[in-house]
Enzyme design. Structure first.
Site, PDB file in Angstrom:
ATOM      1  N   ASP A  33      40.204  17.666  47.520  1.00  0.00           N
ATOM      2  CA  ASP A  33      39.086  16.983  48.187  1.00  0.00           C
ATOM      3  C   ASP A  33      37.759  17.156  47.449  1.00  0.00           C
ATOM      4  OD1 ASP A  33      38.444  19.610  48.727  1.00  0.00           O
ATOM      5  OD2 ASP A  33      38.448  19.413  50.900  1.00  0.00           O
ATOM      6  N   LYS A 186       0.121   8.338  18.015  1.00  0.00           N
ATOM      7  CA  LYS A 186      -0.173   6.941  18.344  1.00  0.00           C
ATOM      8  C   LYS A 186      -1.665   6.694  18.157  1.00  0.00           C
ATOM      9  CE  LYS A 186       3.142   5.436  21.880  1.00  0.00           C
ATOM     10  NZ  LYS A 186       3.909   6.616  22.334  1.00  0.00           N
ATOM     11  N   THR A 220      12.875   8.013  22.753  1.00  0.00           N
ATOM     12  CA  THR A 220      11.806   8.646  21.970  1.00  0.00           C
ATOM     13  C   THR A 220      12.255   8.856  20.525  1.00  0.00           C
ATOM     14  OG1 THR A 220      11.140   9.873  23.952  1.00  0.00           O
ATOM     15  CG2 THR A 220      10.304  10.693  21.847  1.00  0.00           C
TER      16      THR A 220
END
Lengths: 289, 289
Positions: A33, A186, A220
């Site tokens: 289960d 950046k 990235t």
């Protein structure tokens, strides 16, 4: 005396070997289960080291770890040192929006409640996580074994962080290898245009090794690899500590023209070739107050 | 004020309706790497009711529940009443072999540590589980709503427990319906042969309703259904509280010639047609010391 959870079976064995100590047999399986069954079979001493990463499937690995820890305590073990090579739920360490569960704190509290007396993690994504424990908690660095691996494979590498946040990793490796390092920055050129390039060094004709703590979706890294190739790097190699690698992350990275990808065995993956076993063993041997 | 976990969304809404109280909006989802994100969005009062079953995937549902509880406490909620319609890890409540983790105790301790102030469960597989909590813990019975459902559907049922352990369920339903009940008993006829039949009553020509707390793989039920058909029952209906239903359990049961299968909504399944909402609401309303 070392006990491995099902997420870190081989790593637990390697650490046991490095420490010249016994790997305790444990039965850990699931009932039909889906419920976890745990049985610790060996002769127990007063102190135990438990090794279990809590990467995917995080919740199963966590519940298994809670069951192992509580079970050891109920069997009379005095001190449990827990090695969590990859600490799952390490990214939400504060409440950004009202009503958010701060999972890193909650998991830390549950681990401590379950019986951990000392915690060893590797390159936690957020520095402050060790502070969520009131037991001793250590954040080890996998940069030394990663540096060793780079030294073996490459003649003249430069180490590149994909963003400023990862610069510390690049610096740590570069200082071991005595080589150059940098990060990708950046710059907004116009309202419409952003240009990303290395901040200080020229990678033209060089073997660039990208380093980050985690590779998750890989976007990235793909972005960083493409930039380094544009800037003329002769080779682009990608490395990280924790290869979380969601879905087709590796395929995306290789498809971006990356020459090689490697990671440590804090999580198992196709690229987990650098072992943290010896580094973890050293940390466990080190006398601490 | 009611908060539903992802395993009990509709049931939480039904209980809120029965209690004429607010169902608080909660955002509960997974990040791409598999980690759970929880955000409780509503205005909080001093008391909350949390509804979450901990069936499959047990470990995910448990971690989600721990995150919800700890988060509510960190948001200043005074009292949390936790409804766990199906209590996962309820089958290992003692150590049968040396070194086994007693998962029912450990899960109870973790729930309490996470912030539960009161626990409501339904037909716990082992009676002693409520004793593992030092907070008030109640084990409710779903036999009344199951009896109501049988009354609507069948004229003249007999209620049959598949073994002596389930006889209490059959008795409870039969007393509500004022009908006959019995259990199936194994008798060894010779060293090679075991015969199973009803202990006291004759089911020939009758509508037999099998009742058990859990249907897991379904093999107990298949066996019981086959015997009742051999004994001449005109119809065989199967009922249970918790439809755990591992893999093809339902197919196996229907293939054994069973006429109908029904269960409660403590777990969602194709046969969860009897709601425990009203019974749970009554238990929550009842004044307690």
């Amino acid at each position: 005396m070392i006990i491995g959870g099902s997420a870190s079976q081989k790593l637990a064995a390697k650490i046991a070997k490095e420490l010249n100590t016994t790997l305790i047999p444990i039965e850990t399986r699931k009932f039909p289960d889906g419920e976890r069954y745990i049985r610790i079979k060996g002769e127990l001493k007063d102190e135990a080291i438990v090794v279990q990463s809590t990467g995917y499937p995080q919740d199963e690995n966590l519940i298994e770890l809670f069951l192992i820890l509580k079970n050891l305590k109920s069997m009379g073990i005095g001190k449990i040192r827990v090695v969590i090579p990859y600490f799952g739920y390490g990214r939400q360490e504060k409440r950004f929006k009202t009503g958010e569960a701060v999972s890193a704190i909650i998991i830390a509290e549950l681990l401590q409640f379950s019986g951990a007396d000392e915690i060893f993690c590797i390159n936690l994504h957020e520095d402050n996580i060790t502070e969520f424990f009131s037991i001793p908690a250590y954040d080890l660095s996998a940069m030394p074994p990663i540096a060793d691996y780079i030294k073996e494979k490459l003649q003249n590498p430069v180490i590149i962080a994909p963003d400023k946040g990862a610069l510390g990793f690049a610096k740590e490796i570069a200082e071991i290898l005595n080589c150059e390092y940098d990060y990708l920055e950046k710059t907004r050129i116009s309202p419409e245009e952003v240009k990303t390039k290395t901040k200080n060094i020229n990678v033209k004709g060089k073997e660039a090794v990208i380093i980050d703590d985690i590779i998750s979706t890989g976007s990235t890294i793909v972005n960083a690899a493409e930039i380094l190739k544009e800037l003329g790097a002769s080779k682009v190699i990608v490395s990280c500590v924790h290869p979380v690698l969601v879905e087709d992350a590796l395929l995306k990275i290789f498809a971006a023209g990356v020459d090689d990808v490697f990671a440590t065995d804090t999580l198992h993956s196709e690229v987990s070739v650098v072992s943290v076993a010896s580094m973890v063993a050293d940390a466990l041997k080190k006398p601490r107050n």
